[in-house]
Design a protein around this motif. Structure first.
Motif, mmCIF file in Angstrom:
data_model
loop_
_atom_site.group_PDB
_atom_site.id
_atom_site.type_symbol
_atom_site.label_atom_id
_atom_site.label_comp_id
_atom_site.label_asym_id
_atom_site.label_seq_id
_atom_site.Cartn_x
_atom_site.Cartn_y
_atom_site.Cartn_z
ATOM 1 N N ASN A 199 0.968 -1.070 0.141
ATOM 2 C CA ASN A 199 -0.041 0.018 -0.188
ATOM 3 C C ASN A 199 0.835 1.260 -0.017
ATOM 4 O O ASN A 199 1.594 1.634 1.146
ATOM 5 C CB ASN A 199 -0.944 0.052 1.495
ATOM 6 C CG ASN A 199 -1.796 1.302 1.440
ATOM 7 O OD1 ASN A 199 -1.966 1.888 0.274
ATOM 8 N ND2 ASN A 199 -2.239 1.667 2.462
ATOM 9 N N ALA A 200 1.076 1.685 -1.164
ATOM 10 C CA ALA A 200 2.094 2.853 -1.364
ATOM 11 C C ALA A 200 1.110 4.151 -2.065
ATOM 12 O O ALA A 200 1.814 4.759 -2.919
ATOM 13 C CB ALA A 200 3.420 2.496 -2.049
ATOM 14 N N ALA A 201 -0.056 4.137 -1.621
ATOM 15 C CA ALA A 201 -0.876 5.100 -2.555
ATOM 16 C C ALA A 201 -0.767 6.544 -2.032
ATOM 17 O O ALA A 201 -1.987 7.157 -2.274
ATOM 18 C CB ALA A 201 -2.458 4.605 -2.279
ATOM 19 N N ALA A 321 0.247 -5.297 10.601
ATOM 20 C CA ALA A 321 0.008 -5.725 12.165
ATOM 21 C C ALA A 321 -1.167 -6.533 12.103
ATOM 22 O O ALA A 321 -1.123 -7.430 13.237
ATOM 23 C CB ALA A 321 -0.068 -4.581 13.154
ATOM 24 N N ARG A 322 -1.746 -6.787 10.967
ATOM 25 C CA ARG A 322 -2.973 -7.725 11.105
ATOM 26 C C ARG A 322 -3.101 -8.860 9.998
ATOM 27 O O ARG A 322 -3.383 -10.034 9.951
ATOM 28 C CB ARG A 322 -4.108 -7.066 10.872
ATOM 29 C CG ARG A 322 -4.554 -6.002 11.965
ATOM 30 C CD ARG A 322 -5.825 -5.462 11.793
ATOM 31 N NE ARG A 322 -7.077 -6.707 11.751
ATOM 32 C CZ ARG A 322 -8.164 -6.271 11.773
ATOM 33 N NH1 ARG A 322 -8.855 -5.248 11.665
ATOM 34 N NH2 ARG A 322 -9.273 -7.337 11.632
ATOM 35 N N HIS A 323 -2.490 -8.585 8.919
ATOM 36 C CA HIS A 323 -2.568 -9.540 7.687
ATOM 37 C C HIS A 323 -1.323 -9.852 6.986
ATOM 38 O O HIS A 323 -0.439 -9.270 6.790
ATOM 39 C CB HIS A 323 -3.517 -8.815 6.555
ATOM 40 C CG HIS A 323 -4.577 -8.139 6.791
ATOM 41 N ND1 HIS A 323 -5.926 -8.950 7.166
ATOM 42 C CD2 HIS A 323 -5.099 -6.872 7.094
ATOM 43 C CE1 HIS A 323 -6.837 -8.166 7.518
ATOM 44 N NE2 HIS A 323 -6.429 -7.014 7.538
ATOM 45 N N ALA A 324 -1.173 -11.285 6.707
ATOM 46 C CA ALA A 324 -0.143 -11.716 6.073
ATOM 47 C C ALA A 324 0.271 -11.236 4.697
ATOM 48 O O ALA A 324 -0.818 -11.307 4.035
ATOM 49 C CB ALA A 324 0.021 -13.388 6.208
ATOM 50 N N GLY A 325 1.139 -10.959 4.202
ATOM 51 C CA GLY A 325 1.519 -10.555 3.068
ATOM 52 C C GLY A 325 1.195 -9.032 2.368
ATOM 53 O O GLY A 325 1.311 -8.592 1.341
ATOM 54 N N LEU A 326 0.723 -8.173 3.533
ATOM 55 C CA LEU A 326 0.316 -6.780 3.423
ATOM 56 C C LEU A 326 1.317 -6.045 3.898
ATOM 57 O O LEU A 326 1.807 -6.281 5.126
ATOM 58 C CB LEU A 326 -0.933 -6.681 4.093
ATOM 59 C CG LEU A 326 -1.374 -5.229 3.924
ATOM 60 C CD1 LEU A 326 -1.481 -4.576 2.694
ATOM 61 C CD2 LEU A 326 -2.834 -5.224 4.916
ATOM 62 N N TYR A 327 1.929 -5.054 3.150
ATOM 63 C CA TYR A 327 2.871 -4.139 3.649
ATOM 64 C C TYR A 327 2.381 -2.547 3.337
ATOM 65 O O TYR A 327 1.617 -2.223 2.475
ATOM 66 C CB TYR A 327 4.177 -4.186 2.915
ATOM 67 C CG TYR A 327 4.804 -5.772 3.149
ATOM 68 C CD1 TYR A 327 5.758 -5.725 4.124
ATOM 69 C CD2 TYR A 327 4.342 -6.691 2.414
ATOM 70 C CE1 TYR A 327 6.327 -6.943 4.317
ATOM 71 C CE2 TYR A 327 4.872 -7.976 2.634
ATOM 72 C CZ TYR A 327 5.716 -8.153 3.672
ATOM 73 O OH TYR A 327 6.145 -9.406 3.797
#
Length: 373
Positions: A199-201, A321-327
């Motif tokens: 998420n680099a939006a 802090a909640r989801h695998a694979g999300l940055y």
């Protein structure tokens, strides 16, 4: 049609493009999605400052990492990005400010950071001969400088694409969701799926984070800049004032770029900003007071970019802090341009290796865990 990728990056600013490039360098095939075009907002229209100077201690390790990349930017991108390293100077306008800067440099030295150097009035005038005689000194970071922001962001996008990244511009990412072990994003008639989502939006990243259950106290802001008519050459370093919120630099053609944190009114849904001309006049007047050579200059053009500012004015960089694979990689709060190359390298390390040697622990999204929108 569903298309598979190794990673999906939402946002085509310098941060998204840098991450795409560094993932491609690591052998991955990412897809970069940008609703407008790379560098359309903050990354392409900022002041171009490449600054380690006067940063929060929490982001200094990332800034130092990034500076090492800036110093070999042409080798990385096949483009010099118009990067020049004449230093950046933080001017003290009075003895009170100089005392505060002296304490700041001592604190950094105690922490092992040596890039900021206290200077007296004589050295200030050697570096910035045209500065007002009343200024008693300041701080210099001699490796700092400036680059062309649009040229730089475009160079990152171009090199990432050359190395195998897919770039989708002009179509917004929508319906960001998790399906099984994959992150899915709709882009027009296509759906991209990948085990990794970045998420680099920029100014729109807070909405994505909130939709995924990780709200962040972030606001949309529009820092203003203006360019003057040509004046005789009087300065090489970038100059910063903290007390009156000002930064400026002179180009080779004699024009001077003036910024300083004054804000326009953004409308992120329409991609528009409304300038605050009274605040721009304050910035111009400050320059004219400190540098008499500027008093005959006129303002030729002004503009503003749209970006995100967090409550603590530090970026959100690292894994969810909640989801695998999300940055997350956003919220750079009006000072993210210099960090772009390093942040992309660090993000790629987190994704590929599961960790990084660059200290970014204080920038994680978990510091906002108690925040509710």
């Amino acid at each position: 049609m569903t298309r598979l990728a190794d990673a999906i990056i939402v946002g085509g600013g310098i941060h998204g493009c840098s991450t795409a490039l560094h993932l491609a360098l690591a052998g991955m095939k990412p897809v970069l999605i940008e609703k407008d075009y790379a560098g359309r907002h903050a990354s392409g229209v900022n002041a171009g400052g490449v600054r380690q100077l006067a940063r929060d201690v929490a982001e200094i390790p990332l800034s130092i990492r990034s500076m090492g990349i800036w110093e070999r930017i042409e080798e990385l991108l096949d483009d010099d990005c118009s990067f020049e390293s004449h230093g950046q100077v933080l001017v003290a306008e009075n003895e009170t400010e100089l005392a505060a800067y002296r304490a700041r440099v001592a604190e950094l030295n105690a922490l092992g950071f040596t890039h900021e150097e206290l200077i007296d009035g004589a050295e200030l005038r050697r570096l910035v001969p045209a500065v007002a005689d009343t200024c008693p000194g300041g701080v210099v970071s001699r490796r700092d400088g400036a680059a062309n922001p649009a040229q730089t962001t475009t160079a990152f996008r171009r090199k990432a694409e050359l190395l195998g990244a897919t770039v989708r511009e002009g179509v917004a990412a929508s319906n960001v969701r998790r399906e099984g072990d994959l992150w899915c994003v709709d882009v027009g008639a296509d759906t991209y799926a990948a085990p990794v989502l970045v998420n680099a939006a920029g100014a729109w990243a807070g909405r994505i984070a909130a939709s995924l259950g990780e709200p962040v106290p972030v606001e949309t802001v529009a820092p203003m800049l203006m360019i003057t008519s040509r004046v005789p050459h009087f300065i090489d370093p970038v100059v910063i004032l903290r007390g009156r919120k000002l930064s400026f630099k002179q180009f080779k053609n004699g024009t001077v770029l003036i910024g300083g944190g004054h804000l326009a009114t953004p409308d992120q849904d329409r991609n528009e900003t409304v300038l605050d001309w009274k605040s721009l006049a304050v910035s111009a007047r400050t320059v004219f007071e400190l540098f008499p050579v500027m008093r005959d200059a006129t303002i030729m053009r002004a503009w503003a970019g749209i970006e995100a500012r967090t409550k603590d004015e530090l970026p959100v960089l690292g894994p969810s802090a909640r989801h695998a694979g999300l940055y997350h990689q956003f919220g750079f709060s009006l000072h993210g341009f210099q960090l772009g190359p390093g942040a992309g390298a660090v993000m790629a390390e987190l994704i590929v290796n599961g960790g990084t040697q660059t200290r970014i622990g204080d920038l994680g999204i978990d510091r906002f865990r108690s925040f509710t929108s």
